[in-house]
Scaffold this motif. Structure first.
Motif, PDB file in Angstrom:
ATOM      1  N   SER A   1       0.852  -1.188   0.000  1.00 47.53           N
ATOM      2  CA  SER A   1       0.000   0.000   0.000  1.00 47.53           C
ATOM      3  C   SER A   1       0.885   1.235   0.000  1.00 47.53           C
ATOM      4  N   LEU A   2       0.623   2.147  -0.944  1.00 46.19           N
ATOM      5  CA  LEU A   2       1.443   3.344  -1.082  1.00 46.19           C
ATOM      6  C   LEU A   2       0.577   4.589  -0.942  1.00 46.19           C
ATOM      7  N   PRO A   3       0.939   5.515  -0.066  1.00 51.85           N
ATOM      8  CA  PRO A   3       0.237   6.807  -0.021  1.00 51.85           C
ATOM      9  C   PRO A   3       0.617   7.654  -1.230  1.00 51.85           C
ATOM     10  N   LEU A   4      -0.223   8.570  -1.593  1.00 54.72           N
ATOM     11  CA  LEU A   4       0.005   9.415  -2.765  1.00 54.72           C
ATOM     12  C   LEU A   4       0.259  10.855  -2.350  1.00 54.72           C
ATOM     13  N   TRP A   5       1.148  11.505  -3.080  1.00 53.68           N
ATOM     14  CA  TRP A   5       1.310  12.937  -2.912  1.00 53.68           C
ATOM     15  C   TRP A   5      -0.011  13.633  -3.270  1.00 53.68           C
TER      16      TRP A   5
ATOM     17  N   LEU B   1      14.172   6.961 -22.903  1.00 52.29           N
ATOM     18  CA  LEU B   1      13.235   6.925 -21.791  1.00 52.29           C
ATOM     19  C   LEU B   1      12.507   5.590 -21.747  1.00 52.29           C
ATOM     20  N   SER B   2      12.262   5.112 -20.545  1.00 49.77           N
ATOM     21  CA  SER B   2      11.523   3.871 -20.342  1.00 49.77           C
ATOM     22  C   SER B   2      10.745   3.990 -19.041  1.00 49.77           C
ATOM     23  N   PRO B   3       9.681   3.211 -18.878  1.00 50.23           N
ATOM     24  CA  PRO B   3       8.950   3.242 -17.603  1.00 50.23           C
ATOM     25  C   PRO B   3       9.847   2.916 -16.410  1.00 50.23           C
ATOM     26  N   HIS B   4      10.804   2.014 -16.598  1.00 47.58           N
ATOM     27  CA  HIS B   4      11.671   1.643 -15.473  1.00 47.58           C
ATOM     28  C   HIS B   4      12.607   2.782 -15.107  1.00 47.58           C
ATOM     29  N   LEU B   5      12.887   3.677 -16.055  1.00 43.99           N
ATOM     30  CA  LEU B   5      13.717   4.836 -15.738  1.00 43.99           C
ATOM     31  C   LEU B   5      12.995   5.752 -14.752  1.00 43.99           C
ATOM     32  N   LEU B   6      11.684   5.873 -14.884  1.00 41.95           N
ATOM     33  CA  LEU B   6      10.910   6.645 -13.907  1.00 41.95           C
ATOM     34  C   LEU B   6      10.961   5.979 -12.544  1.00 41.95           C
ATOM     35  N   ARG B   7      10.923   4.656 -12.516  1.00 42.23           N
ATOM     36  CA  ARG B   7      11.011   3.913 -11.250  1.00 42.23           C
ATOM     37  C   ARG B   7      12.367   4.145 -10.588  1.00 42.23           C
ATOM     38  N   HIS B   8      13.443   4.071 -11.374  1.00 47.13           N
ATOM     39  CA  HIS B   8      14.770   4.332 -10.828  1.00 47.13           C
ATOM     40  C   HIS B   8      14.861   5.758 -10.274  1.00 47.13           C
ATOM     41  N   SER B   9      14.277   6.704 -10.986  1.00 40.38           N
ATOM     42  CA  SER B   9      14.335   8.096 -10.551  1.00 40.38           C
ATOM     43  C   SER B   9      13.600   8.291  -9.237  1.00 40.38           C
ATOM     44  N   CYS B  10      12.469   7.620  -9.080  1.00 40.75           N
ATOM     45  CA  CYS B  10      11.738   7.678  -7.819  1.00 40.75           C
ATOM     46  C   CYS B  10      12.567   7.094  -6.687  1.00 40.75           C
ATOM     47  N   ALA B  11      13.255   5.988  -6.941  1.00 41.03           N
ATOM     48  CA  ALA B  11      14.061   5.345  -5.908  1.00 41.03           C
ATOM     49  C   ALA B  11      15.183   6.259  -5.424  1.00 41.03           C
ATOM     50  N   VAL B  12      15.857   6.933  -6.355  1.00 39.32           N
ATOM     51  CA  VAL B  12      16.948   7.840  -5.970  1.00 39.32           C
ATOM     52  C   VAL B  12      16.402   9.009  -5.167  1.00 39.32           C
ATOM     53  N   LEU B  13      15.251   9.548  -5.582  1.00 43.08           N
ATOM     54  CA  LEU B  13      14.632  10.641  -4.843  1.00 43.08           C
ATOM     55  C   LEU B  13      14.279  10.213  -3.416  1.00 43.08           C
ATOM     56  N   MET B  14      13.712   9.010  -3.269  1.00 37.27           N
ATOM     57  CA  MET B  14      13.351   8.508  -1.952  1.00 37.27           C
ATOM     58  C   MET B  14      14.597   8.301  -1.079  1.00 37.27           C
TER      59      MET B  14
ATOM     60  N   ARG C   1      16.085   0.814   3.631  1.00 34.16           N
ATOM     61  CA  ARG C   1      14.978  -0.086   3.949  1.00 34.16           C
ATOM     62  C   ARG C   1      13.643   0.506   3.517  1.00 34.16           C
ATOM     63  N   LYS C   2      13.484   1.813   3.699  1.00 34.01           N
ATOM     64  CA  LYS C   2      12.242   2.459   3.286  1.00 34.01           C
ATOM     65  C   LYS C   2      12.104   2.452   1.765  1.00 34.01           C
ATOM     66  N   VAL C   3      13.219   2.612   1.080  1.00 34.33           N
ATOM     67  CA  VAL C   3      13.183   2.558  -0.382  1.00 34.33           C
ATOM     68  C   VAL C   3      12.773   1.158  -0.839  1.00 34.33           C
ATOM     69  N   ALA C   4      13.298   0.126  -0.171  1.00 35.51           N
ATOM     70  CA  ALA C   4      12.944  -1.252  -0.523  1.00 35.51           C
ATOM     71  C   ALA C   4      11.454  -1.501  -0.312  1.00 35.51           C
ATOM     72  N   LEU C   5      10.904  -0.985   0.769  1.00 30.14           N
ATOM     73  CA  LEU C   5       9.467  -1.138   1.023  1.00 30.14           C
ATOM     74  C   LEU C   5       8.649  -0.412  -0.029  1.00 30.14           C
ATOM     75  N   TRP C   6       9.099   0.773  -0.412  1.00 26.97           N
ATOM     76  CA  TRP C   6       8.357   1.563  -1.395  1.00 26.97           C
ATOM     77  C   TRP C   6       8.331   0.883  -2.758  1.00 26.97           C
ATOM     78  N   LEU C   7       9.464   0.311  -3.148  1.00 29.56           N
ATOM     79  CA  LEU C   7       9.564  -0.320  -4.467  1.00 29.56           C
ATOM     80  C   LEU C   7       9.002  -1.733  -4.480  1.00 29.56           C
TER      81      LEU C   7
END
Length: 335
Positions: free
Chosen positions: A190-194, A253-266, A274-280
């Motif tokens: 479960s992920l909260p949204l901005w 650009l690829s969908p996974h590139l957006l995922r990687h970008s989110c991970a670095v931001l987190m 650990r929080k990044v692992a839970l989020w992804l």
């Protein structure tokens, strides 16, 4: 001789989805591997794939196939290792179905994976992400949908399969916006949204209508959005974003590139892998540790936390020019 067709059909249609609980996407990836393998083996043996025997897929044939996909198809060593893993998984299934193939299975299982370079994963900066999210024309229905898809994919760090497979009943906007993600390995998170992401999702729901499918995002025909459809949307708006963000020029650009970008931001925001692992939705935190190599701030903190060694200072004295030239001539080889 043991026909391979019944074994492979039972493996892909019964063993993987029903006994092991593999997703449809994983079964499709395995099927692609075996389609390539059987086509290659049939061409070498001058027969039809449906007439191949299990004994034909021995260690020598598998090694030849792995060399073929690297040299002729241009696959990377990582892809080669994934194909080998799929073949080994099937052979372990064969081991229980055909005990007479134990020696053959053991030889294939002994084939090692290929070592390869592990390069840093690329990611987008926040200005680059913002340019992509601002590219859709939100005065149109497709633009509203595209903005919501891109924003949700980035903010949730979603895999493309998680995004296009998101159903209406997994979206909660009241009282706290969140989504329930059905991810890899049949794991839910479960992920909260901005607030900004929830606003874009609400805007899409207001114009979505009542298509006959339960998926959140639909195409122009009212059917569920596909992986290829979203990849096209990302590529289209990425091309538009390059006009305002020059650093995107030449970027793939690829969908996974957006995922990687989110991970670095987190990671930069929380400083907690650990929080990044839970989020992804990573089952093993070692999978997430790759992002530690992408974030230089982690290394800067380590440098600042350790006192450098105190070294004796000295003064460099240039050698005499004539002596230096004689030294050079002395070490030169005679002609």
């Amino acid at each position: 001789m043991t026909p391979i067709a019944p074994l492979l059909t039972a493996f892909l249609r019964e063993h993987m989805p029903r006994q092991r609980g593999y997703s449809a996407h994983s079964c499709e990836a395995y099927a692609t591997c075996f389609r390539l393998l059987l086509t290659f083996a049939a061409d070498r043996l001058k027969t039809r794939p449906s007439r191949l025997a299990l004994e034909a897929i021995d260690a020598a044939m598998v090694l030849a196939f792995l060399a073929h996909i690297e040299q002729d198809r241009g696959n990377s060593p990582a892809t080669r290792n994934l194909r080998l893993a799929a073949i080994k998984s099937f052979m372990r299934y064969v081991e229980f179905q055909c005990p007479s193939a134990l020696a053959q299975v053991a030889q294939i299982d002994a084939i090692p994976g290929k070592r390869h370079d592990h390069k840093l994963i690329r990611h987008l900066t926040m200005p680059e992400v913002r340019s992509i999210l601002d590219a859709p024309d939100i005065s149109t229905r497709p633009g509203i949908r595209d903005r919501a898809m891109l924003h949700l994919c980035f903010a949730g760090g979603l895999r493309v399969s998680e995004l296009v497979g998101m159903t209406m009943n997994r979206v909660t906007l009241q009282p706290s916006p969140s989504i329930l993600v059905f991810g890899k390995g049949r794991r839910e998170r479960s992920l909260p949204l901005w607030k900004e992401t929830a606003r874009d999702v609400r805007a899409w729901l207001a114009v979505r209508g009542n298509p006959p499918v339960p998926e959140l995002f639909v195409n122009a025909g009212g059917m569920a959005m596909t992986r290829a459809g979203f990849e096209y949307i990302l590529e289209k708006h990425g091309a538009t974003a390059t006009q305002k963000c020059p650093t995107l020029v030449g970027r793939k650009l690829s969908p996974h590139l957006l995922r990687h970008s989110c991970a670095v931001l987190m990671l930069q925001a929380t400083r907690d892998i650990r929080k990044v692992a839970l989020w992804l939705g990573h089952a093993d935190i070692r999978t997430t540790e790759v992002y530690l190599g992408m974030d230089p701030s982690e290394k800067l903190e380590a440098v600042e936390a350790v006192l450098p060694p105190t070294l004796r200072r000295g003064r460099f004295k240039a050698p005499d020019a004539l002596i230096a030239s004689l030294m050079t001539n002395a070490h030169a080889e005679p002609t």
